[in-house]
Design a protein around this motif. Structure first.
Motif, PDB file in Angstrom:
ATOM      1  N   VAL B 268     -21.697  27.476  12.551  1.00 26.61           N
ATOM      2  CA  VAL B 268     -20.243  28.488  11.805  1.00 26.61           C
ATOM      3  C   VAL B 268     -21.041  30.172  12.105  1.00 26.61           C
ATOM      4  O   VAL B 268     -20.395  30.558  12.910  1.00 26.61           O
ATOM      5  N   SER B 271     -21.872  30.973  15.035  1.00 26.23           N
ATOM      6  CA  SER B 271     -21.128  31.086  16.255  1.00 26.23           C
ATOM      7  C   SER B 271     -20.561  32.694  15.934  1.00 26.23           C
ATOM      8  O   SER B 271     -19.656  33.127  17.240  1.00 26.23           O
ATOM      9  N   VAL B 272     -20.032  32.719  14.586  1.00 24.58           N
ATOM     10  CA  VAL B 272     -19.830  33.540  13.918  1.00 24.58           C
ATOM     11  C   VAL B 272     -20.328  35.075  14.816  1.00 24.58           C
ATOM     12  O   VAL B 272     -19.717  36.247  15.346  1.00 24.58           O
ATOM     13  N   VAL B 334     -15.315  30.904  16.080  1.00 29.54           N
ATOM     14  CA  VAL B 334     -16.358  30.170  15.734  1.00 29.54           C
ATOM     15  C   VAL B 334     -16.234  29.339  17.146  1.00 29.54           C
ATOM     16  O   VAL B 334     -17.204  28.730  17.797  1.00 29.54           O
TER      17      VAL B 334
END
Lengths: 43, 560
Positions: B268, B271-272, B334
């Motif tokens: 996460v 991805s952020v 995300v």
């Protein structure tokens, strides 16, 4: 190099999958929780 | 994007949907918490929110009933659930700024298979998930709202959210608003976005706003519905990793164990970060929506008194009570960021990593597979229910059905003891009245239905019931649980037992008064529906294939 990275990633993925499967099996074998009738659920 | 560009994300979504539902795809209905589909449902005043109850089920019930006129009820349910996975995967894939297939498929897989989807699915919020599935399309359409045809495009993208009612629309409106405000010509874009949201909300807006007994806020529910920790990272960390739904029973088996949770957290965060470095139309707005959504989701955890105060000041703020819903925009971030990561791996010729990325969501959340590890099992309604429906349907005498035990939720033995909303009000053709007070642990959120509130002292008091219920317009009393030796039977002297079965007992009361029910004016509600339906038709008219246009433009194209 690419093959090595893919192999490492594959091993990691397989390890995580095995771990997940074990956790899943453990979770499904836990004693059922006695819930109050007619409730929406509990936190 | 070429039209064929949708195929692989769509196929991925379908495969994930099939895997998630698993044995749940067999004939029968999936009854899980708030998800209730019934065989052969009919349109009724309740369907359109004209019974005085809070119109949370508007317009999703109408959508379900309409669909069940085309397909068998259980098939309609499975089609909707599979459609959520397919739409989610395709929509998320559309936002990844690449022409490569694998990164888009990876984004679709993460968006369709994550703790948010699992927990909302088990909670039975299928209509909300429809809006969730289309959220990336809303972001893409909002980015181009000011362009010619942008209003139509945005309206189309908002239709799934509109089916979800006010919760679905609220989350989508957050994304649409933030994205249009971050774009040039923001005034024109904002005007179109507001118009689209309002017009699509009219069915529940009118019935809710004009509800004679007003809109209840129930601030006591703030603590009960606040996000909870389902990972080792606390409630805030759980929200960040797209989980944290209030109900402990909806956590997928195996989710939240330290190793898997840490790996998922790393995914996460990465991805952020990848999303934050991406520059395409609408990404700034989407990032703001994700941040704002996260703050709203956390309100019940970190600022419960503030949220209670807001709800007391204006009950409409109750839409923030079940705050975890507002992490949906973060799920879009995300998913897109994950796709960008997979694309970068492809840049470095690490294609195998991209393929593994597609599988990673399944590895990290195995508990969603196979009917959420058995929690979604199809069941058939008991034969006694069908007999009761025939009896009630054949009776020319008007009157409502009181449903006992006096509670909202059931754990039917024929549904494996799994918690579900009492299905009888939707199963029978008549107005069903049950106590809609909601019990969560030791918290009781008071009943909202004026008929239930009026009948509550009658039901709870001792003594004979028959005449007093008949005076309230009750024609039938149905017991769909505790049917063996129920103490209430002795209080129904003078009533005729017309059905006695282990799964359902039905009493018919003589000479009921004509039921009276205050609700929003039907003419206004009908007008609202007409306006909404016309706007939906207008949005699709001459639009070609809805999903075939690229949702977010990206400055550089890459070879597939």
């Amino acid at each position: 190099m690419r093959i090595a990275i893919a192999a490492v990633a594959g091993v990691l993925l397989a390890a995580l999958a095995s771990f997940g499967a074990v956790q899943l099996a453990n979770a499904s074998q836990q004693e059922p929780v006695i819930k109050p009738l007619y409730g929406y659920g509990s936190r | 994007m070429k039209r064929t560009g949708w195929v692989w994300p769509g196929v991925t979504g379908l495969v994930l949907g099939l895997l998630a539902l698993g044995p749940g795809l067999a004939p029968g209905f999936l009854l899980s918490f708030d998800m209730v589909f019934t065989p052969g449902p009919r349109f009724s005043a309740m369907t359109f929110g004209l019974t005085g109850t809070v119109p949370r089920h508007v317009p999703s019930d109408a959508f379900g009933v309409a669909l069940a006129h085309v397909l068998p009820g259980d098939v309609a349910q499975k089609a909707v659930l599979l459609g959520i996975f397919v739409l989610a995967s395709m929509a998320a894939a559309s936002l990844v700024p690449t022409r490569r297939v694998v990164p888009r498929v990876a984004a679709g897989a993460v968006y369709a298979w994550n703790p948010f989807v699992a927990e909302r699915l088990l909670l039975g919020h299928w209509a909300f998930l429809l809006g969730y599935a289309a959220l990336p399309l809303v972001a893409g359409a909002a980015a181009r709202a000011a362009e010619p045809g942008g209003g139509r495009r945005l309206t189309r993208a908002l239709v799934p959210a509109a089916i979800g009612g006010f919760a679905g629309v609220a989350v989508s409106a957050l994304v649409a608003g933030a994205v249009v405000l971050c774009r040039p010509e923001r005034k024109r874009g904002l005007a179109k976005a507001v118009a689209a949201v309002v017009v699509l909300s009219l069915p529940w807006l009118v019935t809710g706003w004009l509800r004679p007994s007003g809109m209840p806020g129930a601030p006591e529910g703030v603590g009960a519905f606040a996000a909870r920790a389902d990972t080792p990272f606390g409630a805030l960390g759980s929200l960040f990793t797209l989980g944290g739904a209030w109900n402990a029973a909806t956590v997928p088996p195996g989710y939240g164990t330290p190793l898997l949770a840490v790996v998922w957290l790393v995914v996460v965060v990465a991805s952020v970060v990848a999303f934050a470095r991406t520059r395409t139309d609408g990404t700034a707005g989407l990032a703001i929506a994700a941040g704002a959504g996260y703050v709203l989701a956390a309100l019940g955890v970190v600022a419960a008194p503030l949220l209670r105060g807001l709800i007391e000041a204006w009950p409409g703020f109750a839409v923030l009570r079940d705050g975890q819903q507002y992490v949906a925009p973060l799920a879009v971030v995300v998913a897109v960021g994950f796709g960008v990561l997979a694309d970068r791996a492809a840049d470095r010729r690490l294609d195998a990593l991209g393929v593994l990325a597609v599988l990673l969501p399944l590895v990290l959340l195995p508990g969603l597979a196979w009917g959420a590890a058995g929690r979604l099992r199809p069941v058939h309604y008991p034969d006694a229910w069908a007999r009761a429906r025939e009896i009630v349907r054949a009776d020319p005498v008007p009157g409502d059905v009181l449903i006992l035990p006096w509670a909202t939720y059931r754990e039917y033995p024929w549904n494996g003891g799994r918690t579900s909303l009492d299905a009888l009000p939707r199963y029978l053709d008549r107005r069903g009245i049950l106590s809609d007070a909601v019990v969560i642990g030791r918290t009781v959120v008071p009943a909202e239905d004026p008929r239930a509130r009026a009948l509550d002292p009658v039901v709870r008091a001792g003594g004979p019931l028959t005449a007093r219920l008949a005076a309230h317009g009750i024609r039938y009393v149905a017991f769909d649980a505790e049917t063996s030796g129920n103490a209430y039977y002795a209080r129904l002297g003078g009533a005729q037992r017309v059905l006695a079965d282990a799964d359902l007992v039905l009493y018919r009361l003589p000479d009921p008064a004509r039921p009276r029910e205050d609700s929003a004016p039907a003419a206004l509600a009908g007008t609202a529906w007409a306006v909404t339906l016309m706007s939906v038709v207008w949005s699709f008219a001459a639009s070609g294939i809805t999903l075939a246009t690229r949702s977010l433009r990206h400055p550089r194209g890459k070879a597939p």
